[in-house]
Design a protein around this motif. Structure first.
Motif, PDB file in Angstrom:
ATOM      1  N   GLY A  28      82.022  59.405  76.004  1.00 36.72           N
ATOM      2  CA  GLY A  28      83.088  60.373  75.842  1.00 36.72           C
ATOM      3  C   GLY A  28      82.624  61.705  75.267  1.00 36.72           C
ATOM      4  O   GLY A  28      81.626  61.784  74.559  1.00 36.72           O
ATOM      5  N   VAL A  29      83.359  62.736  75.602  1.00 38.82           N
ATOM      6  CA  VAL A  29      83.152  64.071  75.054  1.00 38.82           C
ATOM      7  C   VAL A  29      84.443  64.429  74.318  1.00 38.82           C
ATOM      8  O   VAL A  29      85.524  64.392  74.904  1.00 38.82           O
ATOM      9  N   TYR A  30      84.318  64.762  73.039  1.00 39.85           N
ATOM     10  CA  TYR A  30      85.492  64.985  72.217  1.00 39.85           C
ATOM     11  C   TYR A  30      85.392  66.317  71.488  1.00 39.85           C
ATOM     12  O   TYR A  30      84.290  66.759  71.141  1.00 39.85           O
ATOM     13  N   PRO A  31      86.549  66.944  71.221  1.00 44.89           N
ATOM     14  CA  PRO A  31      86.537  68.182  70.433  1.00 44.89           C
ATOM     15  C   PRO A  31      85.847  67.966  69.083  1.00 44.89           C
ATOM     16  O   PRO A  31      85.898  66.876  68.514  1.00 44.89           O
ATOM     17  N   ASP A  32      85.198  68.994  68.613  1.00 42.49           N
ATOM     18  CA  ASP A  32      84.521  69.020  67.320  1.00 42.49           C
ATOM     19  C   ASP A  32      83.289  68.114  67.276  1.00 42.49           C
ATOM     20  O   ASP A  32      82.811  67.767  66.214  1.00 42.49           O
ATOM     21  N   GLN A  33      82.780  67.710  68.422  1.00 39.34           N
ATOM     22  CA  GLN A  33      81.574  66.894  68.500  1.00 39.34           C
ATOM     23  C   GLN A  33      80.552  67.620  69.369  1.00 39.34           C
ATOM     24  O   GLN A  33      80.917  68.467  70.184  1.00 39.34           O
ATOM     25  N   LEU A  34      79.276  67.294  69.211  1.00 36.51           N
ATOM     26  CA  LEU A  34      78.262  67.876  70.072  1.00 36.51           C
ATOM     27  C   LEU A  34      78.422  67.327  71.486  1.00 36.51           C
ATOM     28  O   LEU A  34      78.636  66.131  71.675  1.00 36.51           O
ATOM     29  N   ALA A  35      78.344  68.226  72.446  1.00 37.52           N
ATOM     30  CA  ALA A  35      78.462  67.849  73.850  1.00 37.52           C
ATOM     31  C   ALA A  35      77.571  68.769  74.674  1.00 37.52           C
ATOM     32  O   ALA A  35      77.238  69.871  74.239  1.00 37.52           O
ATOM     33  N   PRO A  36      77.184  68.320  75.858  1.00 41.59           N
ATOM     34  CA  PRO A  36      76.353  69.179  76.690  1.00 41.59           C
ATOM     35  C   PRO A  36      77.162  70.332  77.284  1.00 41.59           C
ATOM     36  O   PRO A  36      78.333  70.156  77.641  1.00 41.59           O
ATOM     37  N   ILE A  37      76.541  71.495  77.358  1.00 43.37           N
ATOM     38  CA  ILE A  37      77.112  72.641  78.059  1.00 43.37           C
ATOM     39  C   ILE A  37      75.990  73.289  78.866  1.00 43.37           C
ATOM     40  O   ILE A  37      74.815  73.114  78.574  1.00 43.37           O
ATOM     41  N   ILE A  38      76.375  74.015  79.877  1.00 44.48           N
ATOM     42  CA  ILE A  38      75.435  74.824  80.643  1.00 44.48           C
ATOM     43  C   ILE A  38      75.825  76.268  80.392  1.00 44.48           C
ATOM     44  O   ILE A  38      76.962  76.666  80.634  1.00 44.48           O
ATOM     45  N   ARG A  39      74.876  77.034  79.871  1.00 46.70           N
ATOM     46  CA  ARG A  39      75.140  78.432  79.542  1.00 46.70           C
ATOM     47  C   ARG A  39      74.053  79.307  80.161  1.00 46.70           C
ATOM     48  O   ARG A  39      73.029  78.831  80.617  1.00 46.70           O
ATOM     49  N   ASN A  40      74.317  80.605  80.181  1.00 43.03           N
ATOM     50  CA  ASN A  40      73.318  81.563  80.637  1.00 43.03           C
ATOM     51  C   ASN A  40      72.361  81.833  79.496  1.00 43.03           C
ATOM     52  O   ASN A  40      72.747  82.392  78.481  1.00 43.03           O
ATOM     53  N   GLY A  41      71.110  81.435  79.659  1.00 45.52           N
ATOM     54  CA  GLY A  41      70.073  81.720  78.670  1.00 45.52           C
ATOM     55  C   GLY A  41      69.296  82.960  79.072  1.00 45.52           C
ATOM     56  O   GLY A  41      69.559  83.570  80.115  1.00 45.52           O
ATOM     57  N   ASP A  42      68.336  83.324  78.276  1.00 44.85           N
ATOM     58  CA  ASP A  42      67.516  84.500  78.571  1.00 44.85           C
ATOM     59  C   ASP A  42      66.744  84.349  79.875  1.00 44.85           C
ATOM     60  O   ASP A  42      66.484  85.337  80.566  1.00 44.85           O
ATOM     61  N   ASP A  43      66.373  83.118  80.227  1.00 42.63           N
ATOM     62  CA  ASP A  43      65.576  82.876  81.433  1.00 42.63           C
ATOM     63  C   ASP A  43      66.370  82.198  82.543  1.00 42.63           C
ATOM     64  O   ASP A  43      65.795  81.580  83.430  1.00 42.63           O
ATOM     65  N   GLY A  44      67.691  82.250  82.484  1.00 47.73           N
ATOM     66  CA  GLY A  44      68.528  81.606  83.495  1.00 47.73           C
ATOM     67  C   GLY A  44      69.386  80.523  82.884  1.00 47.73           C
ATOM     68  O   GLY A  44      69.494  80.404  81.655  1.00 47.73           O
ATOM     69  N   PRO A  45      69.997  79.693  83.718  1.00 49.41           N
ATOM     70  CA  PRO A  45      70.895  78.655  83.193  1.00 49.41           C
ATOM     71  C   PRO A  45      70.127  77.617  82.379  1.00 49.41           C
ATOM     72  O   PRO A  45      69.002  77.259  82.713  1.00 49.41           O
ATOM     73  N   GLU A  46      70.766  77.165  81.285  1.00 50.54           N
ATOM     74  CA  GLU A  46      70.131  76.149  80.452  1.00 50.54           C
ATOM     75  C   GLU A  46      71.173  75.131  80.001  1.00 50.54           C
ATOM     76  O   GLU A  46      72.318  75.460  79.746  1.00 50.54           O
ATOM     77  N   LEU A  47      70.719  73.883  79.923  1.00 56.28           N
ATOM     78  CA  LEU A  47      71.530  72.776  79.433  1.00 56.28           C
ATOM     79  C   LEU A  47      71.200  72.592  77.966  1.00 56.28           C
ATOM     80  O   LEU A  47      70.042  72.399  77.596  1.00 56.28           O
ATOM     81  N   VAL A  48      72.221  72.692  77.106  1.00 52.77           N
ATOM     82  CA  VAL A  48      72.042  72.548  75.659  1.00 52.77           C
ATOM     83  C   VAL A  48      73.201  71.721  75.110  1.00 52.77           C
ATOM     84  O   VAL A  48      74.183  71.462  75.793  1.00 52.77           O
ATOM     85  N   LYS A  49      73.079  71.313  73.861  1.00 56.52           N
ATOM     86  CA  LYS A  49      74.188  70.667  73.159  1.00 56.52           C
ATOM     87  C   LYS A  49      74.875  71.724  72.290  1.00 56.52           C
ATOM     88  O   LYS A  49      74.214  72.562  71.680  1.00 56.52           O
TER      89      LYS A  49
END
Length: 100
Positions: free
Chosen positions: A26-47
């Protein structure tokens, strides 16, 4: 979250995986979850902590659990986060059985 990190990197061209090990579940509010964001070198998967800070007038305790839906885009509270630099994808999946 049932999609593997490997599947995400195959789906999004140039995705850099910076999330470490992601457990399915599960992914819940106020918890760490994966996101895909625009990083300096392109898209990156982070928590990241999932959710947005609550407006102070709605807080009932000192701890802010955050909110997951921004419904009033005209509110000054949300304005600073509405720009393109603060957008991301939250790669979550579900099945109809899980919604019941």
């Amino acid at each position: 979250m049932t999609t593997s990190q490997e599947a995400l990197t195959r789906l999004i061209h140039g995705l850099t995986d910076r999330a470490g090990n992601l457990a399915s579940g599960g992914v819940y509010p106020d918890q760490l979850a994966p996101i895909i964001r625009n990083g300096d070198d392109g898209p990156e998967l982070v928590k990241a902590r999932w959710g947005m800070p609550s407006p102070s007038l709605v807080l009932k305790t000192a701890r802010d659990p955050g909110v997951t839906n921004v419904r009033n885009l005209g509110s000054p509270h949300w304005r600073r986060w509405l720009g393109q630099g603060h957008r991301c994808l939250v790669p979550v999946t579900t099945t109809p059985e899980q919604l019941r």
